[in-house]
Design an enzyme around this catalytic site. Structure first.
Site, PDB file in Angstrom:
ATOM      1  N   TRP A 126     -54.389 -75.336  13.929  1.00  0.00           N
ATOM      2  CA  TRP A 126     -55.302 -74.553  14.749  1.00  0.00           C
ATOM      3  C   TRP A 126     -54.585 -73.793  15.858  1.00  0.00           C
ATOM      4  O   TRP A 126     -54.923 -72.643  16.144  1.00  0.00           O
ATOM      5  CB  TRP A 126     -56.411 -75.445  15.302  1.00  0.00           C
ATOM      6  CG  TRP A 126     -57.325 -75.916  14.235  1.00  0.00           C
ATOM      7  CD1 TRP A 126     -57.494 -77.189  13.770  1.00  0.00           C
ATOM      8  CD2 TRP A 126     -58.190 -75.098  13.423  1.00  0.00           C
ATOM      9  NE1 TRP A 126     -58.402 -77.219  12.735  1.00  0.00           N
ATOM     10  CE2 TRP A 126     -58.843 -75.952  12.506  1.00  0.00           C
ATOM     11  CE3 TRP A 126     -58.473 -73.735  13.395  1.00  0.00           C
ATOM     12  CZ2 TRP A 126     -59.764 -75.477  11.559  1.00  0.00           C
ATOM     13  CZ3 TRP A 126     -59.383 -73.256  12.452  1.00  0.00           C
ATOM     14  CH2 TRP A 126     -60.022 -74.119  11.557  1.00  0.00           C
ATOM     15  N   ASP A 206     -57.877 -75.635  23.770  1.00  0.00           N
ATOM     16  CA  ASP A 206     -58.870 -75.889  22.728  1.00  0.00           C
ATOM     17  C   ASP A 206     -59.070 -77.400  22.638  1.00  0.00           C
ATOM     18  O   ASP A 206     -58.166 -78.130  22.239  1.00  0.00           O
ATOM     19  CB  ASP A 206     -58.355 -75.324  21.401  1.00  0.00           C
ATOM     20  CG  ASP A 206     -59.272 -75.610  20.221  1.00  0.00           C
ATOM     21  OD1 ASP A 206     -60.302 -76.300  20.392  1.00  0.00           O
ATOM     22  OD2 ASP A 206     -58.951 -75.155  19.103  1.00  0.00           O
ATOM     23  N   LYS A 230     -67.934 -81.341  16.414  1.00  0.00           N
ATOM     24  CA  LYS A 230     -67.152 -82.564  16.233  1.00  0.00           C
ATOM     25  C   LYS A 230     -67.755 -83.717  17.042  1.00  0.00           C
ATOM     26  O   LYS A 230     -68.138 -84.739  16.495  1.00  0.00           O
ATOM     27  CB  LYS A 230     -65.700 -82.357  16.679  1.00  0.00           C
ATOM     28  CG  LYS A 230     -65.044 -81.090  16.189  1.00  0.00           C
ATOM     29  CD  LYS A 230     -64.766 -81.109  14.708  1.00  0.00           C
ATOM     30  CE  LYS A 230     -63.952 -79.880  14.299  1.00  0.00           C
ATOM     31  NZ  LYS A 230     -63.644 -79.864  12.862  1.00  0.00           N
TER      32      LYS A 230
END
Length: 406
Positions: A126, A206, A230
């Protein structure tokens, strides 16, 4: 067909949600607070909707202990959209800061741009995508952004974070911002704590896959964000915490164009969105409602101090079971950076045995354990919604399967 109570779901996202939250949400879909109208049908500018946003922001502030001088924003587009939003807003902030320091002299700022860089710590899939998007927006790798940490360079795969002494950070005086992903879902790598090397710098982070799993010192960040799917809610909404200084100090469109820099799309421009209370366009209020209910449950159970202990307890159970199998399983990341949220491992005997592990697990109601398609293997996503009892059940299967196959 199994009932919901018979299944323990360990999927990486969208993740499981507390059953109580889904029951509340189910009723709200049909008739929200006896209004005769379902929540999905209500105007995003209604009093009910504004109350949901306001209370969700308050819950997040309480959980993260967000200090004064920060704003909370709800956006669409997932964490991936923030790859671009972070660049637009922090570059704009840097430019205005430079203009202020140089009495509005554009030529001086243009000269400073020659050595100014945004540093990316690439420790997994990511953060790699974030760095690639930043380079694409700003004209190519090395022009305004650079990879200061490439955790894949030495071994050809992710699974470690190099020592901070090896990081190649831009000198502080030339730094636009620094960016990292706190927890890499695909590769199972998590920063144990805020990197000491980034102290005093403008930092964007993030936290999509470990937000609300441990306490965070928000004051160390200019921006932190998380896709909700999540640990906070369902897919469709992203929470952003941004320092007010970043919002207040932004270069004009004219200044950015004069410097050859990109102008942010309106839907990625934080000042516009925060100025509208997250309601510049039609925000999915139902998704924010889900987040609010999840956060209310966390607060009722004791907040992040309690959740941090529970997350550590579950991770210890699962890593302990893998470790006791005497080498039958191979945990992918190095021990010092193993994620509490995404436990990535392989079975040394090969893919067919991994397939048998998954089949046996599903027969026991343990689902969502297949690794990401890009890396294969097995992955346990140990998010907040996973109960300790579910982790214990999975740990028992891990040990049982290893004994059967040895």
């Amino acid at each position: 067909m199994p009932s919901r109570s018979e299944i323990s779901y360990f999927g990486a996202g969208p993740a499981a949600l507390p059953t109580s939250v889904l029951e509340t949400a189910s009723a709200a879909i049909l008739n929200h607070e006896n209004s005769g109208v379902g929540l999905i049908e209500q105007s995003h500018r209604s009093a009910n909707s504004i109350n949901i946003i306001t209370s969700a922001c308050e819950h997040l502030r309480n959980l993260l202990n967000i200090p004064e001088g920060y704003s909370v924003l709800w956006m669409q587009g997932g964490g991936t959209t923030q790859f671009a939003a972070v660049v637009y807003n922090l570059v704009g902030h840097w430019v205005q800061t430079q203009l202020d320091a140089n009495n509005g002299d554009l030529e001086a700022v243009k000269k400073a741009l020659g050595s100014a860089r945004a540093d990316y710590l690439v420790t997994g899939s990511w953060s790699k995508k974030a760095a690639e998007e930043a380079a694409r927006i700003t004209g190519g790798a090395g022009k305004l952004t650079r990879v200061a940490v490439n955790a894949k360079a030495a071994t050809g795969k992710f699974g470690a974070i190099p020592p901070e002494s090896q990081w190649e950070l831009t000198p502080a005086e030339n730094s636009i911002f620094s960016y990292y992903c706190d927890n890499e879902t695909v590769d199972g790598v998590e920063f144990p704590a805020f990197p000491a090397a980034l102290e005093g710098r403008l930092v964007a982070c993030d936290m999509s896959s470990n937000i609300l799993s441990r306490r965070v010192d928000v004051s160390k960040y200019a921006i932190l964000y998380a896709g909700a799917q999540k640990n906070v809610g369902g897919a469709g909404v992203t929470l952003v915490v941004v320092k007010d200084e970043v919002l207040k100090k932004q270069a004009s469109e004219e200044a950015l164009r004069a410097l050859g820099l990109p102008v942010p799309p309106i839907m990625l421009y934080y000042p516009t969105l925060t100025g509208a209370g997250s309601l510049y366009n039609t925000l999915p209020i139902f998704d924010v409602f889900i987040c609010r209910e999840v956060m209310a449950g966390l607060l009722a159970r004791g907040g992040l101090e309690v959740q941090e202990k529970v997350a550590a307890q579950k991770a210890a159970l699962l890593y302990g079971a893998l470790g006791r199998a005497g080498g039958f399983y191979k945990v992918v990341p190095e021990k010092s950076v193993r994620s509490r949220m995404n436990i990535c491992f392989r079975i040394e005997a090969g893919e067919e045995v991994e397939k048998a592990f998954l089949e046996g697990a599903e027969a026991k109601g343990l689902t969502g354990l297949k690794g990401h398609r890009s890396v294969g293997g097995l992955r346990i996503s140990n998010y907040n919604s996973v109960l300790v009892e579910a982790a214990e059940k999975l740990a028992a299967w891990i040990e049982e399967f290893a004994k059967e196959r040895k």
